[in-house]
Design an enzyme around this catalytic site. Structure first.
Site, short mmCIF file in Angstrom:
data_model
loop_
_atom_site.label_atom_id
_atom_site.label_comp_id
_atom_site.label_asym_id
_atom_site.label_seq_id
_atom_site.Cartn_x
_atom_site.Cartn_y
_atom_site.Cartn_z
CG ASP A 126 -0.36 -0.60 2.86
OD1 ASP A 126 1.12 -0.56 2.91
OD2 ASP A 126 -1.67 -1.12 3.57
CG ASN A 139 -9.24 -1.69 11.61
OD1 ASN A 139 -7.73 -1.98 11.27
ND2 ASN A 139 -9.64 -0.08 11.12
CD GLU A 197 -8.69 1.06 7.32
OE1 GLU A 197 -8.32 0.03 8.62
OE2 GLU A 197 -7.89 2.14 7.57
CG HIS A 250 -5.70 -2.88 8.99
ND1 HIS A 250 -6.57 -1.03 9.38
CD2 HIS A 250 -5.14 -2.67 8.80
CE1 HIS A 250 -4.65 -0.83 9.66
NE2 HIS A 250 -3.62 -1.48 9.79
#
Ligand code: F6R
Length: 258
Positions: free
Chosen positions: A66, A135, A142, A137
Site C-alpha cells: 500500500d 481493527n 479497512e 485490517h
C-alpha cells in the site's frame, strides 16, 4: 491456516524470515512487502542473513502492499521511502524491481488498476508478508472492505490514522486520509501469505482473524480462505486465542517433520 507461536518479536522475525528465505533460495521470486512496526524484526533478520549468510535478493521483484495518497515516493513517510529505509536499501534488491503504488499519481483510480495489473504481469506474488491493524485490517483494507476487492483507493479509518500518527510527529491530521492498497482479492491470490503480529494490542484482531467468522468486518479473516497462510505471533498477539493448546501441538508436530 498455520499458526506459529513464538516467545519474542525476534523469534517472530526468524520464523517469518525462514519462509521468505526458503522461497528466495529457490530462484527468481516475487515478494509482497508490508510496512509498519510488525515486520521490522523480519526485515532485520533478512538483512542479517544477507550480510552474514549470503542470502541474495538479486532475483527478487517486490511489490509493497500500500501507499498513502498524496505523498510523493521521496516523502520520508511514504511507504516507498519506508520500505527502502527498513529493508531494500540494506540488501542487494535492484531498485528497478521495487514497485510501490504512486501516491502522487494524478489519476489514483487508474494508478490502482495499473498496479494490480503489474502484479499479475510479474506472474503474481510468491510470498506476501502482512501485518494486521488493531481493527483487523490487512493492507489498508479497512473493516467492510469487499473480500474480493482489487488494488484501489481507500479511505483510512480514524483508528488507523491515529495509530500511524506516530510516524507523523504524533499529529493525526498529518496522516493522509486516503491510500492506495492491494485489495483483499489481490492479497488472496498470493501463493503464500505470512502474517506477523506483535503485542496485546493486536490480540482481539488476531483472535477474530483466526477463530472468528470470515467477515468483511475483520478483513484479516479472508486469510481463512487462503490455501497457504501462516500466522506468526508473539505471546501478546496470541493471548486471546482460545485453541492455543491445539496450535502448540500442531506446531510441535510440524517442526518435528522438518
Ligand atoms: C502496512 C500495512 C498495514 C499494517 C498494519 C499494522 O503496509 O499494510 O496493514 O501492517 O497497519 O501496522 P503496524 O505493524 O505498524 O502495527
Amino acid at each position: 491456516m498455520q499458526i506459529i507461536l513464538c516467545e519474542s518479536a525476534e523469534q517472530v522475525g526468524r520464523r517469518a524470515a525462514d519462509i521468505i528465505e526458503a522461497r528466495v533460495r529457490q530462484g527468481p521470486a516475487v515478494l509482497g512487502l508490508a510496512t509498519g512496526g510488525s515486520p521490522a524484526s523480519t526485515y532485520a533478520e533478512l538483512i542479517r542473513r544477507h550480510r552474514e549468510e549470503g542470502l541474495r535478493f538479486g532475483d527478487v521483484t517486490a511489490f509493497t502492499l500500500d501507499e498513502y495518497a498524496g505523498l510523493p515516493a521521496d516523502h520520508p513517510q511514504s511507504y516507498h521511502s519506508t520500505i527502502r529505509r527498513e529493508f531494500v536499501d540494506h540488501v542487494d534488491l535492484d531498485l528497478a524491481k521495487l514497485h510501490t503504488p504512486r501516491g502522487d499519481a494524478e489519476d489514483l483510480v487508474a494508478e490502482a488498476a495499473r498496479y494490480d495489473l503489474a502484479i499479475v504481469g510479474a506472474g503474481g506474488i510468491d510470498v506476501q508478508l502482512l501485518g494486521i491493524g488493531a481493527n483487523g485490517h490487512i493492507g489498508f483494507n479497512e473493516p467492510t472492505s469487499s473480500l474480493r476487492s482489487r488494488t484501489r483507493v481507500k479511505t483510512l479509518a480514524v483508528a488507523t490514522r491515529t495509530a500511524n500518527a506516530r510516524f507523523f510527529e504524533g499529529d493525526d491530521e498529518e496522516v493522509p486520509k486516503l491510500c492506495l492498497t492491494q485489495g483483499l482479492g489481490t492479497i488472496g491470490e498470493s501463493r503464500q501469505a505470512v502474517l506477523v503480529a506483535l503485542g496485546s494490542a493486536k490480540a482481539a484482531a488476531v483472535q477474530a482473524m483466526v477463530e472468528g467468522p470470515v467477515s468483511a468486518f475483520c478483513p484479516g479473516s479472508v486469510l481463512q480462505l487462503h490455501p497457504r497462510a501462516t500466522i506468526v505471533l508473539d505471546p501478546g498477539a496470541a493471548s486471546q486465542l482460545t485453541m492455543l493448546e491445539y496450535y502448540r501441538d500442531a506446531q510441535a508436530l510440524n517442526d518435528g517433520l522438518q
